[in-house]
Design a protein around this motif. Sequence first.
Motif, PDB file in Angstrom:
ATOM      1  N   THR A  25      11.389 -37.352  35.129  1.00  0.00           N
ATOM      2  CA  THR A  25      12.099 -37.859  33.952  1.00  0.00           C
ATOM      3  C   THR A  25      12.764 -39.220  34.152  1.00  0.00           C
ATOM      4  OG1 THR A  25      14.055 -36.592  34.618  1.00  0.00           O
ATOM      5  CG2 THR A  25      12.555 -35.541  33.061  1.00  0.00           C
TER       6      THR A  25
ATOM      7  N   PRO B  49      10.922 -27.640  28.534  1.00  0.00           N
ATOM      8  CA  PRO B  49      12.260 -27.886  27.977  1.00  0.00           C
ATOM      9  C   PRO B  49      13.154 -28.699  28.902  1.00  0.00           C
ATOM     10  CG  PRO B  49      11.897 -25.514  28.348  1.00  0.00           C
ATOM     11  CD  PRO B  49      10.630 -26.208  28.680  1.00  0.00           C
ATOM     12  N   VAL B  50      12.964 -28.516  30.203  1.00  0.00           N
ATOM     13  CA  VAL B  50      13.794 -29.245  31.175  1.00  0.00           C
ATOM     14  C   VAL B  50      13.452 -30.733  31.150  1.00  0.00           C
ATOM     15  CG1 VAL B  50      14.439 -29.416  33.612  1.00  0.00           C
ATOM     16  CG2 VAL B  50      13.883 -27.189  32.638  1.00  0.00           C
ATOM     17  N   ASP B  52      11.954 -32.300  28.815  1.00  0.00           N
ATOM     18  CA  ASP B  52      12.280 -32.798  27.477  1.00  0.00           C
ATOM     19  C   ASP B  52      13.750 -33.213  27.423  1.00  0.00           C
ATOM     20  OD1 ASP B  52      11.838 -33.481  24.925  1.00  0.00           O
ATOM     21  OD2 ASP B  52      11.575 -31.459  24.137  1.00  0.00           O
ATOM     22  N   ALA B  53      14.622 -32.303  27.885  1.00  0.00           N
ATOM     23  CA  ALA B  53      16.065 -32.559  27.828  1.00  0.00           C
ATOM     24  C   ALA B  53      16.464 -33.722  28.734  1.00  0.00           C
ATOM     25  CB  ALA B  53      16.817 -31.298  28.235  1.00  0.00           C
ATOM     26  N   PHE B  54      15.982 -33.692  29.973  1.00  0.00           N
ATOM     27  CA  PHE B  54      16.350 -34.752  30.913  1.00  0.00           C
ATOM     28  C   PHE B  54      15.688 -36.080  30.537  1.00  0.00           C
ATOM     29  CE2 PHE B  54      17.873 -31.248  33.416  1.00  0.00           C
ATOM     30  CZ  PHE B  54      18.930 -31.791  34.138  1.00  0.00           C
ATOM     31  N   SER B  56      15.234 -37.165  27.504  1.00  0.00           N
ATOM     32  CA  SER B  56      16.104 -37.763  26.480  1.00  0.00           C
ATOM     33  C   SER B  56      17.361 -38.334  27.121  1.00  0.00           C
ATOM     34  CB  SER B  56      16.504 -36.707  25.441  1.00  0.00           C
ATOM     35  OG  SER B  56      15.363 -36.114  24.904  1.00  0.00           O
ATOM     36  N   LEU B  57      17.868 -37.596  28.104  1.00  0.00           N
ATOM     37  CA  LEU B  57      19.093 -38.024  28.783  1.00  0.00           C
ATOM     38  C   LEU B  57      18.888 -39.348  29.513  1.00  0.00           C
ATOM     39  CD1 LEU B  57      22.007 -36.934  29.527  1.00  0.00           C
ATOM     40  CD2 LEU B  57      20.971 -36.127  31.642  1.00  0.00           C
TER      41      LEU B  57
END
Lengths: 171, 347
Positions: A25, B49-50, B52-54, B56-57
């Motif tokens: 990420t 989901p992980v 996805d969330a991170f 965005s973060l």
Amino acid sequence: MRSILDSVALRTALVAIVVLILQLTLVPNMQIAGASADLMLLFALAAATTAGPDVGAKIAFVYGLVFDLMLQTPFGLSALVYALAAYMFGGALLSISRTSWRVTALSVALATAAAVGLYALLARVFGEPWMTPGRMVRVMLVEAAFNVFLAPIAVKVSEWTTADLTHRPAR
Amino acid sequence: MGSRPRIAGRSRRTLILLVLASITALTLDARGSSVVDGLRSTIADLMRPVTDAFGSLFSPVEDVWNGVFRYNDLESENAKLREQLDTYKGREAVIAGSEAEMQRLYALVNLPFAADIPSSVANVIGGRPSNFDQTIQLDRGSADGVKVGYPVVTGGGLVGRVERVSRHSCFVRLLDDPAFTAGVTIGADNSSLLVGQGTGQPLLVELANKPRLAAATDSTSTTGPDGAGATTTTAVSTSIASSVAGQGATTIAGGGSAAPDVTNPDGTPVSTTTTVPEPPVITRGMVVLTSGLDVSLYPKGIPVGTVTTVVSPPGSGNLAVTVEPAVDLGRLSVVKILLYDPPDARP
């Protein structure tokens, strides 16, 4: 009462997952010249630094296998490269009698570049397309720079991960 | 990494076991093991989901990073965009007229203007995870009807193709990946192959009709001055230097030293002239589209990019054509998956 994090295996698993999330990420947003860091490789090398070549290779194998689950490259390739890189790097560190930061930084950079080259070579063996020489050099330089820069943090984390092993009296 | 390892264990047995375990995993994957595929799909769904969330973060990090490391690029890009905007404002009226003409042209060459291909809009939830893996993760999977091989596009053009699908996500191989290939059309040439060369590298087009040192045998019918027909077979060897714009048709003249002596009844040599089709003319700025041939995975007419360089390396009859992708592959957030089955894959 013993904490659940007293186990090296559990701490390794926790670090592997956290680093994987960061690799998936955060790292893709931080590219230089079209190349990015490889945190999983960095932590594999850090494990070899704090735990030696033998245990370091095992931990590196786990990091590689976890990473392979999220990649589209041949499954097991990262595990193989990281284990070999950690083993060689840990062994090389043992043979160095004195370590200054300059020597350490250079050895991290060389180990990273060698791991990238080994990855490219083995990827070709397992049917992946060959990386152009220009891109290979860029990837080596960028990954090495990132790893040298982030190595102190990775080693601190790795010291915590392998605390039980490193505090055991040396044989 | 200045601390010294206190455990100096160095066992070859450990390394051998790890290597064997890796090779076992590689072999299982190479043989298409459902265990490996299932494990990867399950983990991808669990991680979705992980990531996805991170994702965005951490997305603002990209802006900061680009601000630091790509400031000059962004500045020049901004100036370029302003210039383009002014140009496009002035051309607005012309474009309106061109659109109507383009519709007619599309109809003429039997191309659908807007293909009725069902599609699914997807968010990018994961970027390129490694320097050796040019894939991105999308939040659409087999539950949304996505299958392996489906093309992925944006308004700008082709992005890549679906490489692997789990139930709720899929991975897309980007078109700059060295493993990516697509049949493309450049101008009159519709059977070239486009291949990726890695992040930040231009795409490369291998021309199917590339000019080359050719040895051809042309059968030519000529008529001599006396009106008698004389059929000759002339071996012609020629070098076509380049097909860069500006060259006309290539004329191959027979009757040289390499050609057999063919004479008319009066003894004068027969002159044979053969015109062979010129290889496709390719110039900088030409638009590259997917060819949509029968064996192609992609529908016809998706923009891929524009030609940036056309080079004929010295000593080689081949052309090297590089293409700048139509889509900025480094800044993808929302894409469209075309639910397109190639003709040969349809039931």
